[in-house]
Design a protein around this motif. Structure first.
Motif, short mmCIF file in Angstrom:
data_model
loop_
_atom_site.label_atom_id
_atom_site.label_comp_id
_atom_site.label_asym_id
_atom_site.label_seq_id
_atom_site.Cartn_x
_atom_site.Cartn_y
_atom_site.Cartn_z
N GLY A 91 0.78 -1.23 0.00
CA GLY A 91 0.00 0.00 0.00
C GLY A 91 0.81 1.28 0.00
N LEU A 92 2.13 1.18 -0.06
CA LEU A 92 2.96 2.38 -0.04
C LEU A 92 3.16 2.96 -1.44
CD1 LEU A 92 4.77 4.36 1.56
CD2 LEU A 92 6.66 2.75 1.20
N ALA A 93 3.51 2.15 -2.39
CA ALA A 93 3.90 2.62 -3.73
C ALA A 93 2.70 2.88 -4.62
CB ALA A 93 4.83 1.61 -4.38
N GLU A 94 2.84 3.91 -5.44
CA GLU A 94 1.90 4.22 -6.52
C GLU A 94 2.69 4.18 -7.82
OE1 GLU A 94 -1.42 4.80 -6.42
OE2 GLU A 94 -1.49 4.46 -4.25
N PRO A 95 2.01 3.98 -8.95
CA PRO A 95 2.72 3.79 -10.23
C PRO A 95 3.70 4.90 -10.61
CG PRO A 95 0.42 3.20 -10.48
CD PRO A 95 0.57 3.79 -9.10
N HIS A 96 3.41 6.16 -10.27
CA HIS A 96 4.28 7.26 -10.71
C HIS A 96 5.40 7.59 -9.72
CE1 HIS A 96 1.86 7.88 -14.21
NE2 HIS A 96 0.77 8.03 -13.47
N ASP A 97 5.47 6.89 -8.61
CA ASP A 97 6.54 7.14 -7.64
C ASP A 97 7.87 6.72 -8.24
OD1 ASP A 97 4.58 7.89 -5.83
OD2 ASP A 97 4.60 5.98 -4.76
N LEU A 98 8.90 7.44 -7.85
CA LEU A 98 10.26 7.05 -8.23
C LEU A 98 10.72 5.99 -7.23
CD1 LEU A 98 11.73 10.61 -8.75
CD2 LEU A 98 11.12 8.98 -10.52
N ARG A 99 11.42 5.00 -7.73
CA ARG A 99 11.95 3.94 -6.86
C ARG A 99 13.45 3.88 -6.99
NH1 ARG A 99 7.66 -0.96 -6.67
NH2 ARG A 99 5.79 0.33 -6.77
N VAL A 100 14.09 3.78 -5.86
CA VAL A 100 15.55 3.72 -5.81
C VAL A 100 15.93 2.55 -4.93
CG1 VAL A 100 17.63 4.91 -4.99
CG2 VAL A 100 15.82 6.22 -6.14
N THR A 101 16.80 1.67 -5.44
CA THR A 101 17.34 0.59 -4.63
C THR A 101 18.79 0.91 -4.33
OG1 THR A 101 15.85 -1.05 -5.58
CG2 THR A 101 17.87 -1.87 -4.56
N LYS A 102 19.12 0.90 -3.06
CA LYS A 102 20.49 1.19 -2.62
C LYS A 102 21.12 -0.07 -2.07
CE LYS A 102 18.76 2.99 1.80
NZ LYS A 102 19.39 2.19 2.85
N ARG A 103 22.43 -0.05 -1.94
CA ARG A 103 23.17 -1.21 -1.44
C ARG A 103 24.08 -0.81 -0.28
NH1 ARG A 103 20.47 -3.98 -4.69
NH2 ARG A 103 20.65 -3.98 -6.93
N GLN A 104 23.75 0.29 0.33
CA GLN A 104 24.45 0.82 1.49
C GLN A 104 23.47 1.69 2.26
OE1 GLN A 104 25.84 1.62 -1.75
NE2 GLN A 104 24.30 3.21 -1.89
N TRP A 105 23.91 2.40 3.28
CA TRP A 105 22.99 3.18 4.10
C TRP A 105 22.31 4.29 3.32
CZ3 TRP A 105 25.87 4.19 9.37
CH2 TRP A 105 26.00 2.99 10.06
N GLY A 106 23.09 5.09 2.60
CA GLY A 106 22.56 6.29 1.96
C GLY A 106 21.97 6.02 0.59
N ALA A 107 21.01 6.86 0.21
CA ALA A 107 20.29 6.69 -1.06
C ALA A 107 20.92 7.42 -2.23
CB ALA A 107 18.84 7.16 -0.89
N PHE A 108 21.96 8.22 -2.02
CA PHE A 108 22.56 8.97 -3.13
C PHE A 108 23.69 8.21 -3.81
CE2 PHE A 108 20.27 12.52 -1.33
CZ PHE A 108 19.99 13.30 -2.44
N TYR A 109 24.63 7.70 -3.04
CA TYR A 109 25.81 7.07 -3.64
C TYR A 109 25.43 5.79 -4.39
CZ TYR A 109 30.32 4.95 -4.32
OH TYR A 109 31.42 4.38 -4.91
N GLY A 110 25.88 5.70 -5.63
CA GLY A 110 25.68 4.48 -6.42
C GLY A 110 24.27 4.32 -6.96
N THR A 111 23.46 5.38 -6.92
CA THR A 111 22.10 5.33 -7.45
C THR A 111 21.87 6.52 -8.38
OG1 THR A 111 20.96 6.71 -5.80
CG2 THR A 111 21.32 4.38 -5.22
N GLU A 112 20.70 6.57 -9.00
CA GLU A 112 20.32 7.69 -9.87
C GLU A 112 19.53 8.76 -9.12
OE1 GLU A 112 18.16 6.53 -13.33
OE2 GLU A 112 19.98 6.00 -14.39
N LEU A 113 19.50 8.73 -7.81
CA LEU A 113 18.66 9.65 -7.07
C LEU A 113 18.94 11.11 -7.41
CD1 LEU A 113 16.46 10.24 -5.02
CD2 LEU A 113 18.17 10.00 -3.21
N ASP A 114 20.18 11.55 -7.34
CA ASP A 114 20.49 12.95 -7.63
C ASP A 114 20.08 13.33 -9.05
OD1 ASP A 114 21.71 15.52 -6.94
OD2 ASP A 114 23.31 14.94 -8.32
N LEU A 115 20.39 12.49 -10.01
CA LEU A 115 20.02 12.75 -11.40
C LEU A 115 18.51 12.90 -11.55
CD1 LEU A 115 20.81 12.71 -14.50
CD2 LEU A 115 20.28 10.27 -14.38
#
Length: 189
Positions: A91-115
């Protein structure tokens, strides 16, 4: 009240996933933080502001986990993580939400979040989730270092202990941005 511009503000919810919200958490239970996160997400979507849902996941062999020389290295549970451990709560996600999978604590490093945020014209991020002084704090620090205005939502965030949560909100987060409660965040067009 903190009034934010909907076109330039994004909500980032950290690790509201099956395998994490069931941990013993404090000062708020995982279910309470999920409920607050869902409420925030509904308000952001209604205002036309982006919602970013971040989860942490690892390959079956745990080979993509961060390997640094630390006193308490992360360990995969024997037999690996259970099926659905990294799935966002129902019940959390909706179709237009952005999804980011991280492999460490923070969501910026190694992901497309900033872009993805910059391409949408986002200059302010509202951050909440689990755990206060791990994934949330790491993401908030990186957002601050990337030049985003940061708002941290106290009652939509929780940790492994009340003391860890309180220290971050009392001592660290006021240096990174503004601290608010869910009811204190207002979005305007």
């Amino acid at each position: 009240m903190i009034t934010l511009s909907a076109p330039t503000t994004a909500l980032i919810l950290i690790d509201l996933q099956n395998g994490i919200v069931g941990y013993p958490l404090a000062p708020y239970a995982g279910e309470a933080v999920v409920a607050q996160g869902k409420q925030l997400a509904r308000r952001f979507r209604a205002a036309g502001a982006p919602v970013v849902l971040v989860n942490v996941a690892f390959s079956a062999d745990f080979g993509d986990a961060l390997r640094s020389p630390v006193d308490q290295p992360p360990q995969a549970p024997p037999g690996g993580f259970p099926e659905g451990w990294s799935y966002l709560v129902d019940g959390l996600a909706e179709p237009h939400d952005l999804r980011v999978t991280k492999r460490q604590w923070g969501a910026f490093y190694g992901t497309e979040l900033d872009l993805q945020l910059r391409r949408r014209g986002v200059t302010t991020v509202v951050v909440a989730g689990v755990a206060t002084n791990m994934g949330v704090e790491s993401t908030a620090r990186a957002a601050h270092e990337h030049g985003y205005a940061v708002v941290l939502v106290e009652d939509a965030t929780t940790s492994l202990s009340t003391e860890m949560h309180a220290f971050a909100f009392d001592k660290i987060f006021p240096l990174l941005g503004r601290v608010a409660k869910v009811a204190e965040i207002e979005l305007q067009a």
